[in-house]
Design a protein around this motif. Sequence first.
Motif, PDB file in Angstrom:
ATOM      1  N   THR A 135       0.850  -1.184   0.000  1.00 19.51           N
ATOM      2  CA  THR A 135       0.000   0.000   0.000  1.00 19.51           C
ATOM      3  C   THR A 135       0.884   1.231   0.000  1.00 19.51           C
ATOM      4  N   THR A 136       0.315   2.357  -0.384  1.00 22.59           N
ATOM      5  CA  THR A 136       1.025   3.636  -0.246  1.00 22.59           C
ATOM      6  C   THR A 136       0.336   4.515   0.802  1.00 22.59           C
ATOM      7  N   GLU A 137      -0.464   3.877   1.671  1.00 21.78           N
ATOM      8  CA  GLU A 137      -1.059   4.636   2.777  1.00 21.78           C
ATOM      9  C   GLU A 137       0.021   5.182   3.694  1.00 21.78           C
ATOM     10  N   GLN A 138       1.086   4.404   3.870  1.00 21.82           N
ATOM     11  CA  GLN A 138       2.201   4.837   4.685  1.00 21.82           C
ATOM     12  C   GLN A 138       3.448   4.149   4.160  1.00 21.82           C
ATOM     13  N   ALA A 139       4.618   4.613   4.637  1.00 23.88           N
ATOM     14  CA  ALA A 139       5.872   4.009   4.207  1.00 23.88           C
ATOM     15  C   ALA A 139       6.075   2.680   4.923  1.00 23.88           C
ATOM     16  N   THR A 140       7.189   2.033   4.610  1.00 21.95           N
ATOM     17  CA  THR A 140       7.416   0.686   5.106  1.00 21.95           C
ATOM     18  C   THR A 140       7.637   0.662   6.610  1.00 21.95           C
ATOM     19  N   TYR A 141       7.194  -0.433   7.210  1.00 19.52           N
ATOM     20  CA  TYR A 141       7.357  -0.688   8.638  1.00 19.52           C
ATOM     21  C   TYR A 141       8.778  -1.231   8.868  1.00 19.52           C
ATOM     22  N   PRO A 142       9.504  -0.892   9.938  1.00 15.14           N
ATOM     23  CA  PRO A 142       9.044  -0.099  11.091  1.00 15.14           C
ATOM     24  C   PRO A 142       9.336   1.387  10.986  1.00 15.14           C
ATOM     25  N   PRO A 150       1.848   2.533  13.070  1.00 13.95           N
ATOM     26  CA  PRO A 150       1.836   1.098  13.374  1.00 13.95           C
ATOM     27  C   PRO A 150       1.792   0.241  12.122  1.00 13.95           C
ATOM     28  N   GLY A 151       1.981  -1.085  12.318  1.00  9.89           N
ATOM     29  CA  GLY A 151       1.834  -2.009  11.214  1.00  9.89           C
ATOM     30  C   GLY A 151       0.381  -2.091  10.782  1.00  9.89           C
ATOM     31  N   LEU A 152       0.150  -2.115   9.472  1.00  3.83           N
ATOM     32  CA  LEU A 152      -1.222  -2.086   8.952  1.00  3.83           C
ATOM     33  C   LEU A 152      -1.777  -3.496   8.725  1.00  3.83           C
ATOM     34  N   ILE A 153      -3.030  -3.674   9.126  1.00  2.00           N
ATOM     35  CA  ILE A 153      -3.773  -4.905   8.872  1.00  2.00           C
ATOM     36  C   ILE A 153      -5.186  -4.527   8.456  1.00  2.00           C
ATOM     37  N   TRP A 154      -5.670  -5.158   7.382  1.00  2.00           N
ATOM     38  CA  TRP A 154      -7.040  -4.930   6.925  1.00  2.00           C
ATOM     39  C   TRP A 154      -7.883  -6.165   7.241  1.00  2.00           C
ATOM     40  N   THR A 155      -9.096  -5.934   7.704  1.00  2.00           N
ATOM     41  CA  THR A 155     -10.000  -7.027   8.033  1.00  2.00           C
ATOM     42  C   THR A 155     -11.438  -6.541   7.879  1.00  2.00           C
TER      43      THR A 155
END
Length: 736
Positions: free
Chosen positions: A160-167, A171-176
């Motif tokens: 995704t480009t919602e945010q840059a890479t973790y860490p 926070p870490g992204l999860i979709w559900t």
Amino acid sequence: MRTAFLRLARADLLARPGQTVLTAVAIFAAATALVVTLALRAGLDDPFAHAQAETRGAHMAVHGDLSDADVAALAALPGVVAADARAHDHEQATLNDTTVEVGLEALPAADAAVDRPHVTEGRRPQAPGELLVERSFARETGLRVGDRFALGTVVGLAVTTEQATYPRWDPGLIWTPDVTAPGRRVGVRLEDPEATDAFAAAARRALPGTRLEFTDWHGVRDTITDQTRTNAIVIGINTLLALFAVGFTVATVISGRVLAQRREIGMLKAVGFTPRGVVALLVGEYLAIGLVAALLGLVAGAAIAPLLLEPMANVLATPTPSALAPAPLALALAAILAAVALFTAVPALRAGRVNTVDALALGRSGATGRASRAAGVAAALRLPTVARLGVKDAFTSRSRATLTIAALTFMVVTLVAALSVEATFHRVIDDPALRAKPWDVRVEAPSALAAVADDPDVAAATTITGLQVTGPRGEIEARALGDGFGAFPYAVPDGRMFAKPGEAIAGRGLYDELGLKVGDELTVQAAGGPVTLTLVGRHVEPDDDGRVLIFPAASLPEPLEPSAVIATFTPQADQAAAADRLERATGAAAELPEEEVRGERADVRPILLGSSLLLVAIGLVNLLATLLLVTRERARDFAIFKAVGLTPRGVLGVVNAGGAALGAIAIVVGIPLGLLIFRGVMIGMNPSEGTDVIGTPGPFALALTIPFVLAVTALASSLPGRKAARTPAATVLRAE
């Protein structure tokens, strides 16, 4: 006439099936390498833009407790062309005995107009309890498709480009599918992607009194670009070298074989063919070979490319590009056929101008029997007779020998570049200050300074605060270090590290942008007031193109909440064990810069290895073609040598010596050239830090290229050498 042309071309191709097959193999290898190279380069062409297009990434995201009416108001603002709102919540999850913060987000529709995650592995969730995990978060925490933990079951990974890479961004992204929370995230796409500041101002006016947080796509792009720049440069260097090697291979194999056909060209002229007719015949003949071999090469390249494209996508934080894109495949086919036509026509024209009698008698123009300069050097060095003959034969056709040396040189350059990459990674691993991280561990717990400092393996600890300050030309990324900053010296090639409040260091990009030099003063607005800082040094800075300012936190007029705690370990500490202990003690993630660099090196290694092997294969085919042509041209000489007592082993030695001579020259030229090219490209593509982080392989590592290249030349020499040794002298001389 056309029928005669076809018969002649068919007869010529079938007369020497070995040469025809070898030519096809060379074109096949070149086409395969070209497809893979073009696919990799397509992935390097603005990878963030590719990812944003694949995911319909937002130009601006608005976070807050927003009602449906608030969302409608944001969607109706001027310049908004699409908007998507979804529930967003923060949860704590335990992964590998570490508590991490997770951003749970409602799964958008597969055809969402804004910010639809691109699934790279597994599938989209279809039921409550199924999770789609952002890929960099999954890689960092060890999550795989099929894993189960407190929040649900991982059924897919996505970018995704919602945010840059973790860490780097958390926070870490999860979709559900089953997220219910008052917090909402509204992603919007703008008619003018550069109008993010105007949109943010309009949003605040439209929703007065509502607390809003914004994520600008520029910040996401800059962070991802900063993280992937070095790896992109490394991949770019290798693919550029591969393109040159492909060109030299086609040039060497095709032009070399045409030059070896001068006797046949003389016969064609003797029976009435004009030079133009000779060129047309040969071009058509080799285009027929090239078309079949290139099509097979396209298929092989499309099959091999995904093996390199997937790790490249991981390195560059993008969706995996397709190896079946029509444009690169069509470009590869057109380039191969154009190269075949060009490198057939040019030597054919030259051969067509040769006097017919000379061409029939000698099979090559200008045959004088005079030894080449290389043979003279071999004689001056008092090399054995077999070696002198091999060197002389290798340079029978100077143009072909030059092209072969160039192709082998590019193979050496690639090997040296790969060694330079390893040396650079080792240098950065040994000195994290070269990544502007002069610490051994960073703990994402701003209030845990005391807990970190009390750890028995911690030698020194302080806080670090990330902030934006306003300079003469707008916002500047800045970092403020807490008390005890002297234990965390940045890499400062020019000037010195700051020693007291009121002093600062900056990256090259900031100096260049503001026209400053070491010793100048810079006034910025920070923490509610003006701060005047004396720039005492330039530090190595990979982020934001070096436009970063660093100073003691005590320089600020008011204290700010720190972003994290940083620490150095004692020399005898087990850093991995100490980091795990700090994570358990603080309940926050502990990042080791060393592990980050090791991860990047592990990601880029398959790409380097794959592209290097392609170049080695190309060099092997190229040298094999050259030596087979030399063997064919010198068949009469070999027969005479054997008639006067040269053994089959001696003939094999002559061919091996010729290949070794070409390889030796490539080594002598390729090693320094590889070092210069790697340094030049690194500096040119990464001016903010290239000169400061480049590593140079040691003498032992560079010496390893010598046996490797000589082994390749020996392998390529074995087939033509055995062929020459086994051919009966009487058969060749009777034909003469």
